[in-house]
Motif scaffolding. Structure first.
Motif, PDB file in Angstrom:
ATOM      1  N   TYR A 137      20.606  50.270  15.948  1.00 31.08           N
ATOM      2  CA  TYR A 137      19.744  50.077  17.113  1.00 31.08           C
ATOM      3  C   TYR A 137      18.355  49.584  16.693  1.00 31.08           C
ATOM      4  CZ  TYR A 137      23.385  52.348  19.808  1.00 31.08           C
ATOM      5  OH  TYR A 137      24.589  52.643  20.391  1.00 31.08           O
ATOM      6  N   ARG A 138      17.888  50.094  15.562  1.00 31.29           N
ATOM      7  CA  ARG A 138      16.590  49.645  15.067  1.00 31.29           C
ATOM      8  C   ARG A 138      16.650  48.181  14.628  1.00 31.29           C
ATOM      9  NH1 ARG A 138      12.743  53.588  13.644  1.00 31.29           N
ATOM     10  NH2 ARG A 138      13.390  55.700  14.218  1.00 31.29           N
ATOM     11  N   ALA A 139      17.801  47.772  14.067  1.00 32.58           N
ATOM     12  CA  ALA A 139      17.951  46.378  13.656  1.00 32.58           C
ATOM     13  C   ALA A 139      17.922  45.453  14.870  1.00 32.58           C
ATOM     14  CB  ALA A 139      19.251  46.205  12.879  1.00 32.58           C
ATOM     15  N   VAL A 140      18.580  45.868  15.944  1.00 30.12           N
ATOM     16  CA  VAL A 140      18.538  45.086  17.187  1.00 30.12           C
ATOM     17  C   VAL A 140      17.097  45.039  17.700  1.00 30.12           C
ATOM     18  CG1 VAL A 140      19.316  44.947  19.591  1.00 30.12           C
ATOM     19  CG2 VAL A 140      20.914  45.678  17.800  1.00 30.12           C
ATOM     20  N   ALA A 141      16.432  46.188  17.689  1.00 36.64           N
ATOM     21  CA  ALA A 141      15.052  46.269  18.168  1.00 36.64           C
ATOM     22  C   ALA A 141      14.120  45.389  17.334  1.00 36.64           C
ATOM     23  CB  ALA A 141      14.580  47.722  18.132  1.00 36.64           C
ATOM     24  N   LEU A 142      14.310  45.414  16.013  1.00 33.55           N
ATOM     25  CA  LEU A 142      13.462  44.616  15.130  1.00 33.55           C
ATOM     26  C   LEU A 142      13.666  43.125  15.387  1.00 33.55           C
ATOM     27  CD1 LEU A 142      11.472  44.381  12.810  1.00 33.55           C
ATOM     28  CD2 LEU A 142      13.385  44.654  11.195  1.00 33.55           C
ATOM     29  N   LYS A 143      14.912  42.731  15.570  1.00 31.04           N
ATOM     30  CA  LYS A 143      15.218  41.330  15.855  1.00 31.04           C
ATOM     31  C   LYS A 143      14.559  40.901  17.165  1.00 31.04           C
ATOM     32  CE  LYS A 143      19.355  38.382  15.727  1.00 31.04           C
ATOM     33  NZ  LYS A 143      20.836  38.407  15.639  1.00 31.04           N
ATOM     34  N   LEU A 144      14.675  41.760  18.169  1.00 33.64           N
ATOM     35  CA  LEU A 144      14.075  41.474  19.473  1.00 33.64           C
ATOM     36  C   LEU A 144      12.557  41.376  19.353  1.00 33.64           C
ATOM     37  CD1 LEU A 144      14.814  41.173  22.514  1.00 33.64           C
ATOM     38  CD2 LEU A 144      14.426  43.641  22.723  1.00 33.64           C
ATOM     39  N   TRP A 145      11.966  42.282  18.607  1.00 32.99           N
ATOM     40  CA  TRP A 145      10.514  42.327  18.405  1.00 32.99           C
ATOM     41  C   TRP A 145      10.031  41.056  17.713  1.00 32.99           C
ATOM     42  CZ3 TRP A 145       7.486  44.773  13.974  1.00 32.99           C
ATOM     43  CH2 TRP A 145       6.147  44.959  14.318  1.00 32.99           C
ATOM     44  N   ALA A 150      20.193  39.960  21.048  1.00 28.54           N
ATOM     45  CA  ALA A 150      19.730  40.362  19.717  1.00 28.54           C
ATOM     46  C   ALA A 150      20.819  41.069  18.914  1.00 28.54           C
ATOM     47  CB  ALA A 150      18.494  41.256  19.844  1.00 28.54           C
ATOM     48  N   CYS A 151      21.917  41.436  19.575  1.00 25.41           N
ATOM     49  CA  CYS A 151      23.048  42.073  18.873  1.00 25.41           C
ATOM     50  C   CYS A 151      23.899  41.060  18.118  1.00 25.41           C
ATOM     51  CB  CYS A 151      23.949  42.825  19.858  1.00 25.41           C
ATOM     52  SG  CYS A 151      23.205  44.279  20.592  1.00 25.41           S
ATOM     53  N   ARG A 158      14.255  52.421  23.847  1.00 24.28           N
ATOM     54  CA  ARG A 158      14.352  51.824  25.176  1.00 24.28           C
ATOM     55  C   ARG A 158      15.651  51.053  25.368  1.00 24.28           C
ATOM     56  NH1 ARG A 158       9.043  48.532  26.485  1.00 24.28           N
ATOM     57  NH2 ARG A 158      10.193  48.211  28.440  1.00 24.28           N
ATOM     58  N   ILE A 159      16.044  50.273  24.369  1.00 25.91           N
ATOM     59  CA  ILE A 159      17.230  49.439  24.542  1.00 25.91           C
ATOM     60  C   ILE A 159      18.523  50.237  24.369  1.00 25.91           C
ATOM     61  CG2 ILE A 159      16.006  47.360  23.817  1.00 25.91           C
ATOM     62  CD1 ILE A 159      17.518  47.550  21.140  1.00 25.91           C
ATOM     63  N   SER A 160      18.434  51.420  23.756  1.00 26.37           N
ATOM     64  CA  SER A 160      19.646  52.210  23.519  1.00 26.37           C
ATOM     65  C   SER A 160      20.224  52.782  24.814  1.00 26.37           C
ATOM     66  CB  SER A 160      19.368  53.343  22.528  1.00 26.37           C
ATOM     67  OG  SER A 160      18.518  54.326  23.096  1.00 26.37           O
TER      68      SER A 160
END
Length: 200
Positions: free
Chosen positions: A26-34, A49-50, A73-75
């Motif tokens: 989830y953090r990897a998805v968040a980091l990519k989105l960020w 982002a997934c 938030r995205i989870s």
């Protein structure tokens, strides 16, 4: 900051099993989105982002404040959880077993797991631990902000419709609030050994 990651890695080493920190997905998805400058409030952008997701566990930004907030938030988005579900379940079902840590392992990812530990600690203790971790990386943070973030994340994760944060009915509760790292690991190993002895 309850210590579940540290405990999971110790259990994996002890039993010589592969380990997955599912929160890093989830953090990897968040980091990519960020890094894209994407909108965490957009389920569509978060799902994009997934795609072709790579995880670099040693990337310090994975555990940064902004990424932690976005990950929480995205989870809550069902499509995000569905997109990452098979990856986690395939890891859990591999021959010989595995150790996974995350907030929905015993209830959603691997409900048939032989042993389930629900690791927790008081929010104030977790905030102090998280603060020390952040400061040790040379980043700035304040205790009150870290505590508020932890409480907000707990509320979000506990009240979400999909895979809410809660112990599985047969999970063993381990509160690490008053335990050192070594004590928490020793207690976890003892609890797991006891459950394995009963189940086998």
């Amino acid at each position: 900051a309850s210590g579940k990651g540290t405990i999971a890695r110790a259990l994996a080493r002890h039993f010589r099993l592969p380990h997955m920190d599912t929160g890093l997905l989830y953090r990897a998805v968040a980091l990519k989105l960020w890094r894209w400058g994407g909108d965490p409030g957009s389920e569509f952008e978060a799902l994009r982002a997934c795609d072709d997701l790579g995880v670099e566990p040693d990337d310090p930004e994975l555990r940064s404040g902004p990424v932690s907030e976005i990950a929480s938030r995205i989870s809550v988005y069902p499509p995000i959880r569905a997109a990452l579900l098979k990856r986690q379940q395939d890891f859990a079902r591999q021959d010989g077993g595995a150790v996974l840590d995350g907030r929905d392992i015993g209830t959603v990812i691997a409900p048939q797991a032989e042993v389930k530990l629900f690791v927790t600690a008081a929010p104030e203790i977790r905030a102090q631990r998280r603060l020390e971790e952040i400061l040790s990386r040379g980043m700035r943070a304040h205790y009150e902000e870290v505590l508020a973030d932890i409480r907000a994340r707990d509320r979000r994760d506990s009240s979400r419709d999909v895979a809410p944060l809660k112990p599985a009915p047969d999970a063993i509760l381990l509160d690490t609030s008053d335990l050192t790292v070594d004590q928490a690991i020793a207690k976890a190993l003892s609890l797991v050994e006891q459950r394995l002895a009963v189940s086998r």
